[in-house]
Enzyme design. Structure first.
Site, PDB file in Angstrom:
ATOM      1  N   CYS A  43       6.754  -4.573  15.784  1.00  0.00           N
ATOM      2  CA  CYS A  43       6.343  -3.466  16.641  1.00  0.00           C
ATOM      3  C   CYS A  43       4.886  -3.694  17.045  1.00  0.00           C
ATOM      4  O   CYS A  43       4.014  -3.838  16.191  1.00  0.00           O
ATOM      5  CB  CYS A  43       6.512  -2.138  15.917  1.00  0.00           C
ATOM      6  SG  CYS A  43       8.216  -1.835  15.382  1.00  0.00           S
ATOM      7  N   GLY A  69       7.110  -2.023   5.969  1.00  0.00           N
ATOM      8  CA  GLY A  69       8.482  -2.499   5.957  1.00  0.00           C
ATOM      9  C   GLY A  69       9.458  -1.570   6.655  1.00  0.00           C
ATOM     10  O   GLY A  69       9.165  -0.423   6.974  1.00  0.00           O
ATOM     11  N   GLU A  70      10.659  -2.096   6.909  1.00  0.00           N
ATOM     12  CA  GLU A  70      11.767  -1.355   7.506  1.00  0.00           C
ATOM     13  C   GLU A  70      12.759  -1.017   6.385  1.00  0.00           C
ATOM     14  O   GLU A  70      13.443  -1.896   5.856  1.00  0.00           O
ATOM     15  CB  GLU A  70      12.448  -2.200   8.586  1.00  0.00           C
ATOM     16  CG  GLU A  70      13.820  -1.736   9.032  1.00  0.00           C
ATOM     17  CD  GLU A  70      13.873  -0.286   9.493  1.00  0.00           C
ATOM     18  OE1 GLU A  70      14.582   0.507   8.831  1.00  0.00           O
ATOM     19  OE2 GLU A  70      13.216   0.059  10.497  1.00  0.00           O
ATOM     20  N   SER A 115      12.350   6.735   7.468  1.00  0.00           N
ATOM     21  CA  SER A 115      12.032   6.384   8.849  1.00  0.00           C
ATOM     22  C   SER A 115      12.552   4.994   9.170  1.00  0.00           C
ATOM     23  O   SER A 115      12.340   4.047   8.399  1.00  0.00           O
ATOM     24  CB  SER A 115      10.513   6.431   9.060  1.00  0.00           C
ATOM     25  OG  SER A 115      10.184   6.030  10.379  1.00  0.00           O
ATOM     26  N   CYS A 135      -1.148   6.211  10.153  1.00  0.00           N
ATOM     27  CA  CYS A 135       0.118   5.627  10.592  1.00  0.00           C
ATOM     28  C   CYS A 135      -0.125   4.351  11.395  1.00  0.00           C
ATOM     29  O   CYS A 135      -0.895   4.330  12.348  1.00  0.00           O
ATOM     30  CB  CYS A 135       0.855   6.660  11.445  1.00  0.00           C
ATOM     31  SG  CYS A 135       2.455   6.109  12.035  1.00  0.00           S
ATOM     32  N   ASN A 184      -3.321   4.980  16.281  1.00  0.00           N
ATOM     33  CA  ASN A 184      -4.407   4.670  15.350  1.00  0.00           C
ATOM     34  C   ASN A 184      -4.766   3.196  15.481  1.00  0.00           C
ATOM     35  O   ASN A 184      -3.944   2.327  15.193  1.00  0.00           O
ATOM     36  CB  ASN A 184      -3.977   4.993  13.916  1.00  0.00           C
ATOM     37  CG  ASN A 184      -3.661   6.465  13.744  1.00  0.00           C
ATOM     38  OD1 ASN A 184      -4.486   7.321  13.996  1.00  0.00           O
ATOM     39  ND2 ASN A 184      -2.426   6.773  13.329  1.00  0.00           N
ATOM     40  N   CYS A 234       1.848  -1.643  15.621  1.00  0.00           N
ATOM     41  CA  CYS A 234       1.759  -1.474  14.165  1.00  0.00           C
ATOM     42  C   CYS A 234       1.124  -2.704  13.519  1.00  0.00           C
ATOM     43  O   CYS A 234       1.589  -3.832  13.735  1.00  0.00           O
ATOM     44  CB  CYS A 234       3.153  -1.245  13.580  1.00  0.00           C
ATOM     45  SG  CYS A 234       3.177  -1.049  11.782  1.00  0.00           S
ATOM     46  N   CYS A 280       6.592  -7.104   6.808  1.00  0.00           N
ATOM     47  CA  CYS A 280       7.649  -6.424   7.555  1.00  0.00           C
ATOM     48  C   CYS A 280       8.474  -7.436   8.323  1.00  0.00           C
ATOM     49  O   CYS A 280       7.962  -8.461   8.775  1.00  0.00           O
ATOM     50  CB  CYS A 280       7.052  -5.400   8.516  1.00  0.00           C
ATOM     51  SG  CYS A 280       8.293  -4.349   9.324  1.00  0.00           S
ATOM     52  N   SER A 339      11.765   5.903  14.804  1.00  0.00           N
ATOM     53  CA  SER A 339      10.608   5.435  15.570  1.00  0.00           C
ATOM     54  C   SER A 339      11.093   5.071  16.972  1.00  0.00           C
ATOM     55  O   SER A 339      11.669   4.011  17.180  1.00  0.00           O
ATOM     56  CB  SER A 339       9.983   4.215  14.886  1.00  0.00           C
ATOM     57  OG  SER A 339       9.429   4.582  13.644  1.00  0.00           O
ATOM     58  N   LEU A 340      10.870   5.964  17.913  1.00  0.00           N
ATOM     59  CA  LEU A 340      11.410   5.790  19.263  1.00  0.00           C
ATOM     60  C   LEU A 340      10.383   5.126  20.181  1.00  0.00           C
ATOM     61  O   LEU A 340      10.582   4.007  20.636  1.00  0.00           O
ATOM     62  CB  LEU A 340      11.827   7.153  19.814  1.00  0.00           C
ATOM     63  CG  LEU A 340      12.600   7.140  21.124  1.00  0.00           C
ATOM     64  CD1 LEU A 340      13.924   6.408  20.963  1.00  0.00           C
ATOM     65  CD2 LEU A 340      12.831   8.567  21.605  1.00  0.00           C
ATOM     66  N   HIS A 341       9.333   5.844  20.537  1.00  0.00           N
ATOM     67  CA  HIS A 341       8.123   5.309  21.170  1.00  0.00           C
ATOM     68  C   HIS A 341       8.274   4.848  22.619  1.00  0.00           C
ATOM     69  O   HIS A 341       7.284   4.478  23.244  1.00  0.00           O
ATOM     70  CB  HIS A 341       7.537   4.164  20.342  1.00  0.00           C
ATOM     71  CG  HIS A 341       7.332   4.501  18.905  1.00  0.00           C
ATOM     72  ND1 HIS A 341       6.651   5.624  18.495  1.00  0.00           N
ATOM     73  CD2 HIS A 341       7.755   3.885  17.764  1.00  0.00           C
ATOM     74  CE1 HIS A 341       6.638   5.676  17.174  1.00  0.00           C
ATOM     75  NE2 HIS A 341       7.299   4.645  16.698  1.00  0.00           N
ATOM     76  N   CYS A 347       3.521   8.454   1.179  1.00  0.00           N
ATOM     77  CA  CYS A 347       4.083   7.470   2.097  1.00  0.00           C
ATOM     78  C   CYS A 347       4.338   6.192   1.302  1.00  0.00           C
ATOM     79  O   CYS A 347       3.405   5.582   0.765  1.00  0.00           O
ATOM     80  CB  CYS A 347       3.116   7.217   3.249  1.00  0.00           C
ATOM     81  SG  CYS A 347       3.720   6.077   4.498  1.00  0.00           S
ATOM     82  N   GLU A 391       0.820  -1.197   0.000  1.00  0.00           N
ATOM     83  CA  GLU A 391       0.000   0.000   0.000  1.00  0.00           C
ATOM     84  C   GLU A 391       0.861   1.257   0.000  1.00  0.00           C
ATOM     85  O   GLU A 391       1.931   1.298   0.621  1.00  0.00           O
ATOM     86  CB  GLU A 391      -0.941   0.000   1.214  1.00  0.00           C
ATOM     87  CG  GLU A 391      -2.005  -1.070   1.098  1.00  0.00           C
ATOM     88  CD  GLU A 391      -3.005  -1.067   2.239  1.00  0.00           C
ATOM     89  OE1 GLU A 391      -4.159  -1.456   1.989  1.00  0.00           O
ATOM     90  OE2 GLU A 391      -2.632  -0.693   3.370  1.00  0.00           O
TER      91      GLU A 391
END
Length: 389
Positions: free
Chosen positions: A133, A184-185, A216, A358, A315, A136, A129, A238-240, A122, A109
Site C-alpha cells: 500500500c 501486516g495483513e 482490519s 496509522c 500521516n 503505508c 508486510c 481499508s478502502l481508500h 493496535c 511494534e
C-alpha cells in the site's frame, strides 16, 4: 504469496535454547495435551490457563494452587514467554508505542491509544508486510515472517503488564479494545490470528469481548467470510479509493481482488446488520482521492451496506509520496458522506510525535538516503510481482 501459502510459512522453532516450550498461544486442548505428555493430569491445564491469562503470571513458582513438585516439573519443561521491550515511547497525547523483539530477534511494534475511561491496543500480525500500500510505511518493508499465535497474544499480555492490569479490573480497563491494525495483513496470517483472538476472547482469561475486537483487512476477499463465521469480530476494510484504476495504484492487492469482489464480500459478511456495521477506512490524500466527486462515488459504491466510514488524515513518514488533504477538503468530503446517512468521523491523529500514528509503524529514521529510497523501490517491485503471481 497467496493466503493459503502463508499458514505454513515462516514457522518459529518449537522450543527455546534450553529445549523448553512456550505455553503462551496454546489452545486449551493443546495445553491439556502438554500436561498429559509430561505425566500430569488434564485439569492442570485449567489451573495454568487461570494463572497465565487471568493473573498474568510468567513464573511457575508464583502459581501457588499447584503443588511444588508440579511447579518444578513445569519449570523444567516450559516457559511463559514475553517479547523483549526494545523501546517504550510515550507521546505527548498519552499514546505509547512499544518496539518488541521476538525470540528469534525479529521486531514488531504495538501501540496503545488511551481514552478517558478505556484504551485500544493496535496489534501486529506480521514482521513487515506482504502488501505494498503506497501510503503505508510498513508496506515499504519486506515480509520477514508471520507472527505465531503466541507472539500475537503476547502483545496483549505485555501491554497489560505495562499498564498494570493483572488481573483485569472489573471496570475502567485501560486496555478495553483491540484492533488488528498494526504491521501486516491479518488475513494473510489467518490461522495464527484466529487462534490468538480466541485465546484473548476466552472468558476465563484475558476476556476481551468479540464486540471490542476489530480486524482490519486490505481486502483479502477469500478469507473474509471465514473470518466472520469463525470469529464474528468487527470488520474494518481499508478502502481508500472508489475506482479500480486508483486503487490498483495505491493498493496493488486490488489487482487480485478488485472493488466489485471486495464490495460483494462486504455485503455478505456474516452478522452484518445496522447494529453491526463494517467500518471502511479511507485515508485522505491531497489531490488524489479527496474531491467531492470521490465522496459522492464512495456513497454510491457502498449503497445498501450497513457501514461507518473513518476518514483518516494521511500521516507522513520518511519518503512518503503523498501529502495530507487540507482540513477544508476533509470537512467537505465528510459532510457529503454524512449527509448521505453514513457516520463519517475524522480520525484524530494520535502518536504522530513518536511515529505511532496509522501507517507509520516500523519507521526508523527521519530522512532517507538515495540508496535507501532505491532499496525501498526494489522491495515494492518485488512484492508487487509476488502478489501478481
Amino acid at each position: 504469496m497467496s493466503a493459503s501459502n502463508h499458514a505454513s510459512a515462516f514457522v518459529l522453532p518449537a522450543t527455546d535454547a534450553d529445549g523448553r516450550k512456550n505455553l503462551v498461544g496454546l489452545s486449551r486442548e493443546e495445553l491439556e495435551a502438554e500436561m498429559l505428555s509430561v505425566g500430569l493430569e488434564k485439569f492442570r491445564a485449567r489451573q495454568l490457563w487461570h494463572w497465565i491469562y487471568h493473573r498474568g503470571s510468567t513464573d511457575f513458582s508464583e502459581m501457588t494452587t499447584l503443588a511444588k513438585p508440579v511447579r518444578e516439573k513445569l519449570a523444567d519443561a516450559y516457559i511463559v514467554a514475553r517479547p523483549t521491550v526494545v523501546t517504550d515511547l510515550k507521546s505527548a497525547d498519552g499514546t505509547r508505542k512499544w518496539l518488541l523483539r521476538m525470540p528469534d530477534g525479529q521486531e514488531v511494534e504495538s501501540v496503545h491509544i488511551p481514552e478517558e475511561d478505556r484504551g485500544t491496543l493496535c496489534v501486529s500480525s506480521q514482521v513487515g508486510c506482504t502488501l505494498t500500500c503506497r501510503f503505508c510505511h510498513t508496506g515499504t518493508q519486506r515480509l520477514v515472517r508471520n507472527l505465531d499465535a503466541s507472539e500475537i497474544v503476547a502483545q496483549v499480555m505485555l501491554a497489560r503488564d505495562m499498564l498494570g492490569e493483572w488481573p483485569a479490573p472489573p471496570d475502567g480497563r485501560m486496555l478495553s479494545n483491540i484492533v488488528m491494525m498494526g504491521m501486516g495483513e491479518p488475513l494473510f496470517n489467518y490461522d495464527n490470528v484466529a487462534k490468538a483472538l480466541k485465546i484473548v476472547m476466552d472468558g476465563d482469561g484475558i476476556s476481551i469481548s468479540k464486540r471490542r475486537i476489530t480486524l482490519s483487512t486490505s481486502g483479502v476477499v477469500p478469507m473474509m467470510e471465514r473470518c466472520g463465521e469463525e470469529l464474528n469480530v468487527n470488520l474494518a476494510v481499508s478502502l481508500h479509493a472508489v475506482t479500480d484504476e486508483l486503487r490498483d495504484i495505491i493498493m496493488p492487492i486490488n489487482r487480485k481482488y478488485p472493488l466489485r469482489d471486495l464490495v460483494e464480500a462486504c455485503r455478505t459478511y456474516p452478522g452484518l446488520s445496522n447494529a453491526r456495521r463494517i467500518t471502511f477506512e479511507y485515508v485522505m490524500l491531497k489531490g488524489v482521492n479527496d474531491t467531492p466527486a470521490d465522496a459522492r462515488a464512495l456513497v454510491k459504491l457502498l449503497e445498501g451496506i450497513p457501514a461507518k466510514i473513518n476518514l483518516i488524515p494521511f500521516n507522513e513518514w520518511p519518503g512518503a509520496p503523498y501529502e495530507r488533504s487540507t482540513a477544508r477538503a476533509i470537512q467537505v468530503f465528510g459532510d457529503i458522506v454524512n449527509n448521505a446517512g453514513y457516520a463519517s468521523p475524522v480520525r484524530t491523529p494520535r502518536g504522530e510525535d513518536i511515529m505511532a500514528a496509522c501507517g507509520q509503524l516500523k519507521s526508523a529514521s527521519l530522512r532517507l538516503t538515495a540508496a535507501e529510497r532505491a532499496a525501498i523501490a526494489n522491495v515494492i517491485a518485488e512484492k508487487d510481482a509476488a502478489l501478481a503471481s
